[in-house]
Design a protein around this motif. Sequence first.
Motif: not given
Length: 249
Positions: A1-22
């Motif tokens: 399994m790929i490690d997701l820890s660089s993208l998460t905190k306490n095992g949870r993800m809050y992604m701020l998405a900013y691709d809407q301009g395209l």
Amino acid sequence: MIDLSSLTKNGRMYMLAYDQGLEHGPVDFNEFNSQPENILELAVTGGATCFACQRGVAEKYYARSEYRTKIPLILKMNGKTSYVKDAPFSPMLSTVEEALDFGASAVGYTVYVGSPRQDEMFSEFTKLIRDAHKYNLPVIGWMYPRSPNIPTETAEVTAYAARVGLELGADVVKVKPHEDLGAMKWIVRNAGRAKVVFQGGNLTSEENFLSQVKLDLEAGALGLAVGRNVWQEANPQETSMKVHDVIFS
Ligand code: FBP
């Protein structure tokens, strides 16, 4: 399994998405949120665990900036404009080597599930997964059903899209939330070992949005990927911290 820890905190993800301009164009923007540096700063000060954008914003505002060390980047690898409606196809715009050069911690790709051009996206997406996994880069599938055969995206349709992400090899699937907890749990169940992040959607009231975030997590999601419901708000920083507090409470 790929490690997701660089993208998460306490095992949870809050992604701020900013691709809407395209994806949507300036119709989504105001004076504040049209400027990428403001949204990068918001991601840092508003408690997001990662930031997603397209290659141009990544290269000009992130790759050689202080943000490279402050907030992990998910490079969105494909994209299209809102003018493409029939047979949607979102072509690959970047390479994994570029993503690494920009400092990305993960890559993302939109699959229009059910589109007449689905085969081409399946082929690009699975190649991306193979290439990214060589560098242990997680791959997030923006799994969006778009087909003349799907008049409405019911929860069952979303569960199918989430499942397609698992079957193709995504590490995380980003899908539409629904209002019924049982249906949401079914979506998460069908994603199996692929983690689920629910998307934000059009701007709604802050109260409604925060209730939806609670439901997303109760359903078993890894977290959420949100843009407009944070950076279109009157006080984006304040809203972002409220979202953060719900996710990490
Ligand atoms: P929002 O929270 O602003 O909806 O952003 C989530 C997102 O998936 C973006 O990454 C993407 O640009 C947009 O929604 C796509 O929305 P749509 O498929 O409705 O055009």
